[in-house]
Design a protein around this motif. Sequence first.
Motif, PDB file in Angstrom:
ATOM      1  N   TRP A  77       0.660  -1.047  -0.059  1.00 39.74           N
ATOM      2  CA  TRP A  77      -0.211   0.227   0.025  1.00 39.74           C
ATOM      3  C   TRP A  77       0.851   1.287  -0.235  1.00 39.74           C
ATOM      4  CZ3 TRP A  77      -4.390  -0.726  -1.932  1.00 39.74           C
ATOM      5  CH2 TRP A  77      -5.155  -1.781  -1.469  1.00 39.74           C
ATOM      6  N   TRP A  78       1.897   1.147   0.582  1.00 45.14           N
ATOM      7  CA  TRP A  78       2.968   2.421   0.593  1.00 45.14           C
ATOM      8  C   TRP A  78       3.344   2.633  -0.989  1.00 45.14           C
ATOM      9  CZ3 TRP A  78       3.365   5.439   4.377  1.00 45.14           C
ATOM     10  CH2 TRP A  78       3.005   5.144   5.845  1.00 45.14           C
ATOM     11  N   GLY A  79       3.832   1.449  -1.514  1.00 42.24           N
ATOM     12  CA  GLY A  79       4.237   1.345  -2.848  1.00 42.24           C
ATOM     13  C   GLY A  79       3.117   2.189  -3.723  1.00 42.24           C
ATOM     14  N   ILE A  80       1.850   1.723  -3.715  1.00 42.51           N
ATOM     15  CA  ILE A  80       0.847   2.034  -4.672  1.00 42.51           C
ATOM     16  C   ILE A  80       0.741   3.576  -4.185  1.00 42.51           C
ATOM     17  CG2 ILE A  80      -1.534   2.119  -4.601  1.00 42.51           C
ATOM     18  CD1 ILE A  80      -1.693  -1.021  -4.342  1.00 42.51           C
ATOM     19  N   ALA A  81       0.612   4.036  -3.093  1.00 38.77           N
ATOM     20  CA  ALA A  81       0.532   5.422  -2.644  1.00 38.77           C
ATOM     21  C   ALA A  81       1.714   6.248  -3.119  1.00 38.77           C
ATOM     22  CB  ALA A  81       0.600   5.757  -0.926  1.00 38.77           C
ATOM     23  N   ALA A  82       2.936   5.750  -3.116  1.00 39.14           N
ATOM     24  CA  ALA A  82       4.108   6.348  -3.863  1.00 39.14           C
ATOM     25  C   ALA A  82       3.795   6.724  -5.309  1.00 39.14           C
ATOM     26  CB  ALA A  82       5.261   5.683  -3.576  1.00 39.14           C
ATOM     27  N   GLY A  83       3.142   5.636  -6.051  1.00 39.78           N
ATOM     28  CA  GLY A  83       2.856   5.353  -7.405  1.00 39.78           C
ATOM     29  C   GLY A  83       1.709   6.463  -7.815  1.00 39.78           C
ATOM     30  N   LEU A  84       1.002   6.540  -7.239  1.00 44.46           N
ATOM     31  CA  LEU A  84      -0.140   7.649  -7.114  1.00 44.46           C
ATOM     32  C   LEU A  84       0.259   9.065  -7.108  1.00 44.46           C
ATOM     33  CD1 LEU A  84      -3.174   5.903  -5.286  1.00 44.46           C
ATOM     34  CD2 LEU A  84      -2.809   5.998  -7.982  1.00 44.46           C
ATOM     35  N   LEU A  85       1.419   9.287  -6.025  1.00 43.32           N
ATOM     36  CA  LEU A  85       2.008  10.712  -6.026  1.00 43.32           C
ATOM     37  C   LEU A  85       2.467  11.031  -6.983  1.00 43.32           C
ATOM     38  CD1 LEU A  85       2.986  10.657  -2.197  1.00 43.32           C
ATOM     39  CD2 LEU A  85       0.787  11.810  -3.174  1.00 43.32           C
ATOM     40  N   PHE A  86       3.327   9.971  -7.739  1.00 45.70           N
ATOM     41  CA  PHE A  86       4.206  10.244  -8.773  1.00 45.70           C
ATOM     42  C   PHE A  86       3.226  10.376  -9.987  1.00 45.70           C
ATOM     43  CE2 PHE A  86       6.490   8.204 -12.455  1.00 45.70           C
ATOM     44  CZ  PHE A  86       7.842   8.819 -12.235  1.00 45.70           C
ATOM     45  N   ALA A  87       2.295   9.561 -10.312  1.00 41.37           N
ATOM     46  CA  ALA A  87       1.600   9.822 -11.373  1.00 41.37           C
ATOM     47  C   ALA A  87       0.823  11.288 -11.078  1.00 41.37           C
ATOM     48  CB  ALA A  87       0.497   8.884 -11.487  1.00 41.37           C
ATOM     49  N   ALA A  88       0.122  11.596 -10.284  1.00 36.09           N
ATOM     50  CA  ALA A  88      -0.347  12.880 -10.027  1.00 36.09           C
ATOM     51  C   ALA A  88       0.608  14.169 -10.183  1.00 36.09           C
ATOM     52  CB  ALA A  88      -1.028  12.860  -8.414  1.00 36.09           C
ATOM     53  N   GLU A  89       1.643  13.799  -9.717  1.00 35.80           N
ATOM     54  CA  GLU A  89       2.947  15.053 -10.005  1.00 35.80           C
ATOM     55  C   GLU A  89       2.918  15.475 -11.475  1.00 35.80           C
ATOM     56  OE1 GLU A  89       7.569  15.358 -10.312  1.00 35.80           O
ATOM     57  OE2 GLU A  89       6.805  13.894  -8.769  1.00 35.80           O
ATOM     58  N   PHE A  90       3.077  14.439 -12.335  1.00 34.17           N
ATOM     59  CA  PHE A  90       3.180  14.593 -13.809  1.00 34.17           C
ATOM     60  C   PHE A  90       2.101  15.045 -14.347  1.00 34.17           C
ATOM     61  CE2 PHE A  90       6.995  12.158 -12.918  1.00 34.17           C
ATOM     62  CZ  PHE A  90       7.885  12.849 -13.973  1.00 34.17           C
ATOM     63  N   ILE A  91       0.919  14.713 -14.071  1.00 34.92           N
ATOM     64  CA  ILE A  91      -0.415  15.091 -14.234  1.00 34.92           C
ATOM     65  C   ILE A  91      -0.552  16.648 -14.193  1.00 34.92           C
ATOM     66  CG2 ILE A  91      -3.132  15.104 -14.299  1.00 34.92           C
ATOM     67  CD1 ILE A  91      -3.087  12.165 -13.561  1.00 34.92           C
ATOM     68  N   LEU A  92      -0.137  16.967 -12.809  1.00 31.05           N
ATOM     69  CA  LEU A  92      -0.319  18.500 -12.538  1.00 31.05           C
ATOM     70  C   LEU A  92       0.556  19.072 -13.314  1.00 31.05           C
ATOM     71  CD1 LEU A  92      -0.887  18.406  -8.616  1.00 31.05           C
ATOM     72  CD2 LEU A  92      -2.657  19.289 -10.456  1.00 31.05           C
ATOM     73  N   ILE A  93       1.923  18.725 -13.636  1.00 29.12           N
ATOM     74  CA  ILE A  93       2.774  19.457 -14.358  1.00 29.12           C
ATOM     75  C   ILE A  93       2.256  19.700 -15.812  1.00 29.12           C
ATOM     76  CG2 ILE A  93       5.042  19.206 -15.386  1.00 29.12           C
ATOM     77  CD1 ILE A  93       6.070  17.666 -12.971  1.00 29.12           C
ATOM     78  N   TYR A  94       2.031  18.613 -16.481  1.00 28.71           N
ATOM     79  CA  TYR A  94       1.374  18.662 -17.864  1.00 28.71           C
ATOM     80  C   TYR A  94       0.412  19.544 -18.095  1.00 28.71           C
ATOM     81  CZ  TYR A  94       5.340  15.733 -19.170  1.00 28.71           C
ATOM     82  OH  TYR A  94       6.649  15.043 -19.266  1.00 28.71           O
ATOM     83  N   TRP A  95      -0.620  19.463 -17.197  1.00 31.15           N
ATOM     84  CA  TRP A  95      -1.928  20.234 -17.170  1.00 31.15           C
ATOM     85  C   TRP A  95      -1.570  21.570 -17.045  1.00 31.15           C
ATOM     86  CZ3 TRP A  95      -6.817  18.854 -13.734  1.00 31.15           C
ATOM     87  CH2 TRP A  95      -7.892  19.509 -14.215  1.00 31.15           C
ATOM     88  N   GLY A  96      -0.738  21.713 -15.642  1.00 26.42           N
ATOM     89  CA  GLY A  96      -0.584  23.161 -15.526  1.00 26.42           C
ATOM     90  C   GLY A  96       0.169  23.940 -16.615  1.00 26.42           C
ATOM     91  N   LEU A  97       0.832  23.321 -17.489  1.00 29.11           N
ATOM     92  CA  LEU A  97       1.654  23.861 -18.244  1.00 29.11           C
ATOM     93  C   LEU A  97       0.674  24.654 -19.392  1.00 29.11           C
ATOM     94  CD1 LEU A  97       4.788  21.676 -18.819  1.00 29.11           C
ATOM     95  CD2 LEU A  97       4.776  24.268 -18.134  1.00 29.11           C
ATOM     96  N   GLU A  98      -0.629  24.114 -19.568  1.00 30.24           N
ATOM     97  CA  GLU A  98      -1.509  24.569 -20.345  1.00 30.24           C
ATOM     98  C   GLU A  98      -1.802  25.989 -19.938  1.00 30.24           C
ATOM     99  OE1 GLU A  98      -4.772  22.110 -21.192  1.00 30.24           O
ATOM    100  OE2 GLU A  98      -3.541  20.550 -22.088  1.00 30.24           O
ATOM    101  N   TYR A  99      -1.712  26.323 -18.709  1.00 33.67           N
ATOM    102  CA  TYR A  99      -2.304  27.680 -18.129  1.00 33.67           C
ATOM    103  C   TYR A  99      -0.925  28.494 -17.801  1.00 33.67           C
ATOM    104  CZ  TYR A  99      -6.556  25.058 -17.319  1.00 33.67           C
ATOM    105  OH  TYR A  99      -7.642  24.333 -17.703  1.00 33.67           O
ATOM    106  N   THR A 100      -0.053  28.248 -17.735  1.00 38.20           N
ATOM    107  CA  THR A 100       1.175  29.071 -17.393  1.00 38.20           C
ATOM    108  C   THR A 100       2.313  28.604 -18.126  1.00 38.20           C
ATOM    109  OG1 THR A 100       2.349  30.215 -15.561  1.00 38.20           O
ATOM    110  CG2 THR A 100       2.308  27.835 -15.366  1.00 38.20           C
TER     111      THR A 100
END
Length: 306
Positions: A77-100
Motif C-alpha cells: 500500500w505504501w508502494g501504491i501510494a508512492a505511485g499515485l503521488l508520482f503519477a499525480a505530480e506529472f498530471i499536474l505538471i503537464y496540465w498546469g503548463l497549459e495555463y502558465t
Amino acid sequence: MANDVTRENQMLDFTAMAMLVVLCVSWGLQQVAIKVAISGVPPLLQSGIRSVGATIFIWIWMTLRREPLLERDGTLWWGIAAGLLFAAEFILIYWGLEYTNASRAVIFLYMSPFVVALGAQLFIPGEHLRMIQVLGLCCAFAGIVVAFEESLNFPTRRMLTGDCMLAGAAILWGATTVMIKACPLSRIKPSKTLLYQLAVSAVVLPIGSLIKGEPGIVLMTPLIAGSLVYQTVWVAFATYLTWFWLIRHYPPSRLASFTFLTPLFGVLAGGLLLGEPITGGLLMALVLVGAGIYLVNRPNAAKIEQ
C-alpha cells in the motif's frame, strides 16, 4: 563503528555528488527530449509510454538479478501510494503548463526541495537542517529565480491557476521523496520502490491522457522514437533507479539541493541543441545554485556527536 555509519549516511561523498550531477544533466536533457517528441506524441502520453516501457525494463532487471517481485514485505500500500503521488505530480505538471508558461512553471516546481527539507524535519528521525543549510536552499532557489526572472510578470488569473498546479506538483514531488525515506519502502531494494511507482503510473498516466483529450501518437520519426527511448531507458529506468538508491543511503534534503541544477542544465541543453536563447543571467544563476549546494552540503554544516 556506529558513529562511522552515521557520518557516512549524513554526508554526501564525491561519488554521490558525481552521480547527482549526472542525474541533473540527464533530467535537463529530458526537457529537450520532451520538446523534440511533442510534435508527434503529446506530453502526458509521452510520460505514460515512458512509464510502461520502464516498468518492463525494471521487471526484467529484477528477474535477472533474482530479486523477489511479489514478496510480502508490508510495502504494497505504501508502494501504491508512492505511485499515485508520482503519477499525480506529472498530471499536474503537464496540465498546469497549459495555463502558465514554462519558465514560471520551473520556479514553482523547484519549490520541491523546501518541501523535502520541511518533511524531513517532521518525519525522518535524525534529519535536522541548520540555519546555514536553510540559507543554502534559499540561495539555490534564488539562482532559479535569477535564471527565469523575465517570467515574473504580473500573472493573469489563468496563469495563477497554472502556478497553483505546479506548486501542487512540487508538493507531491517532495512528499514522495520524504515518504519513500520515512516509510517501510526505505527498507526494500530501490528497484522494487521504482517498480511500484512506474507500474502505478503506467496505468494512471495513459488514462489521464485520454481524459485530457490528447490526440494520441500523430507522428513517429527516428528522432521522436530516439527521444522516447532516451526518456524510457535512460531517464525513467536508469536515472530513477539511481535516485532511489541515493534516497535510501543519504539524507533527502541534501540530495534535493542538487535538483536545482536540473532546470539550468535544461536551459543550457536547449541553447546548445535547439538554438534557444540563453540569458545573461544564467552564469549568475549557476553561481548562486552552486553556492547554495555548497552551503547545504558543507562538511561542518552537519555536526555529528562523537
